[in-house]
Write an enzyme that holds these catalytic residues in place. Sequence first.
Site, PDB file in Angstrom:
ATOM      1  N   MET A 124      43.295  33.949  46.458  1.00 16.96           N
ATOM      2  CA  MET A 124      41.776  33.911  46.203  1.00 16.96           C
ATOM      3  C   MET A 124      40.967  32.880  46.929  1.00 16.96           C
ATOM      4  O   MET A 124      39.701  32.322  46.157  1.00 16.96           O
ATOM      5  CB  MET A 124      41.646  33.709  44.685  1.00 16.96           C
ATOM      6  CG  MET A 124      42.010  35.200  44.125  1.00 16.96           C
ATOM      7  SD  MET A 124      41.416  35.783  42.554  1.00 16.96           S
ATOM      8  CE  MET A 124      41.649  34.311  41.322  1.00 16.96           C
ATOM      9  N   GLY A 178      50.340  24.428  47.717  1.00 16.68           N
ATOM     10  CA  GLY A 178      51.151  25.549  47.135  1.00 16.68           C
ATOM     11  C   GLY A 178      50.712  26.869  48.112  1.00 16.68           C
ATOM     12  O   GLY A 178      51.832  27.669  48.360  1.00 16.68           O
ATOM     13  N   HIS A 179      49.526  27.187  48.369  1.00 20.47           N
ATOM     14  CA  HIS A 179      49.378  28.238  49.267  1.00 20.47           C
ATOM     15  C   HIS A 179      49.964  28.014  50.644  1.00 20.47           C
ATOM     16  O   HIS A 179      50.471  29.015  51.108  1.00 20.47           O
ATOM     17  CB  HIS A 179      47.845  28.572  49.483  1.00 20.47           C
ATOM     18  CG  HIS A 179      47.121  28.902  48.091  1.00 20.47           C
ATOM     19  ND1 HIS A 179      46.210  28.035  47.494  1.00 20.47           N
ATOM     20  CD2 HIS A 179      47.166  29.881  47.315  1.00 20.47           C
ATOM     21  CE1 HIS A 179      45.485  28.487  46.354  1.00 20.47           C
ATOM     22  NE2 HIS A 179      46.371  29.934  46.172  1.00 20.47           N
ATOM     23  N   GLN A 232      39.448  41.052  38.365  1.00 22.34           N
ATOM     24  CA  GLN A 232      40.732  40.324  37.530  1.00 22.34           C
ATOM     25  C   GLN A 232      40.119  39.171  36.570  1.00 22.34           C
ATOM     26  O   GLN A 232      40.911  38.646  35.806  1.00 22.34           O
ATOM     27  CB  GLN A 232      41.889  39.978  38.314  1.00 22.34           C
ATOM     28  CG  GLN A 232      41.565  38.554  39.174  1.00 22.34           C
ATOM     29  CD  GLN A 232      42.472  38.472  40.105  1.00 22.34           C
ATOM     30  OE1 GLN A 232      42.792  39.228  41.188  1.00 22.34           O
ATOM     31  NE2 GLN A 232      43.350  37.271  40.080  1.00 22.34           N
ATOM     32  N   SER A 291      47.333  24.187  41.571  1.00 20.73           N
ATOM     33  CA  SER A 291      46.658  25.182  41.128  1.00 20.73           C
ATOM     34  C   SER A 291      44.985  25.140  41.686  1.00 20.73           C
ATOM     35  O   SER A 291      44.553  23.934  41.734  1.00 20.73           O
ATOM     36  CB  SER A 291      46.418  25.367  39.706  1.00 20.73           C
ATOM     37  OG  SER A 291      45.208  26.146  39.426  1.00 20.73           O
TER      38      SER A 291
HETATM   39  O1  PAF Z   1      47.425  35.063  42.679  1.00 19.28           O
HETATM   40  C1  PAF Z   1      46.150  35.345  43.022  1.00 19.28           C
HETATM   41  O2  PAF Z   1      45.627  34.323  43.574  1.00 19.28           O
HETATM   42  C2  PAF Z   1      45.463  36.655  42.733  1.00 19.28           C
HETATM   43  O3  PAF Z   1      45.977  37.028  41.597  1.00 19.28           O
HETATM   44  C3  PAF Z   1      45.854  37.477  43.915  1.00 19.28           C
HETATM   45  C4  PAF Z   1      47.197  37.800  43.945  1.00 19.28           C
HETATM   46  C5  PAF Z   1      45.420  36.971  45.245  1.00 19.28           C
HETATM   47  C6  PAF Z   1      44.713  38.755  43.529  1.00 19.28           C
HETATM   48  O4  PAF Z   1      43.739  38.525  43.588  1.00 19.28           O
END
Ligand code: PAF
Length: 290
Positions: free
Chosen positions: A30, A36-37, A61, A185
Amino acid sequence: MQLISDPSEMRRWSRAHHASGKTIGLVPTMGYLHEGHLRLIDNVRGQTDLVVVSVFVNPTQFGPGEDFLTYPRDLERDRALIRDRGGHCVFVPDTSDMYRSDPMVTLVAGPLADHLCGPGRPGHFDGVLTIVAKLFNVVEPDVAVFGRKDAQQARIITCMVQDLDFPIQVVVAPTVRERDRVAMSSRNAYLSPQERLAAGAIPRSLAAAHDLYRQGNNESASLIAAIRRVFGEESLIDIEYVAAVDPETLAPVLTADADTVVALAVRVGKARLIDNIVLGAGVDADEVVG
Ligand code: PAF
């Protein structure tokens, strides 16, 4: 590095590369990327020829009153980070291209969402599954990677892939922690310096449960109590839940073993933060940066 926002163009890009024999890895995000990403990108880069990173703040979500509108966004910075880390394509769709205004069919996470974050975030995992399934259908990756910090999400997506026969390998990568072991995060950006300091209690609490387990105590109630004791000394943190669960069903267990997942969600100021350990491994088994 390619920037694509149109889902049809994204699918054409993937199909053209597949046709020339290349494999494709997907890192769904997102945005507002952190180390981490970037480690997820490293992880998939070692397994496929090409890496696509999707950046999409998925409205379905987020529940009413959650942080959809204020979720941190910085696409320019994300693009630079992805490029520098060797990503080949950034997929940044518009909401109107991902969702019709009146979708009739969405995915339902089922009983795995009855535990941990599910009760406090009704519909959250249905939204996650629906967008991840759509990203899978658009990008058609061979491999997709998710972080273990979101253990429940990773488990639910793994089950979706198995149950709905997506021809995709799901990789669950280790949690990446900062020097004081706080899990990375995007929502850490909400923390004031004082709150960020207080957040250090999260990994300390998990380490306390891990220590107790290593001393021979495998009663979930005692492990959970050890975690709650650590938070008892921290006035800036409110506990949402602490649980010891089976790694497959995510249902609470009375007696823990090395595979048990000890997970928690807390509120620190405006941030809702989650974290977990696999009991046999503990906090120190995760990756630490800095
Ligand atoms: O973990 C996230 O950043 C989100 O839940 C995802 C998997 C990209 C789905 O929107």
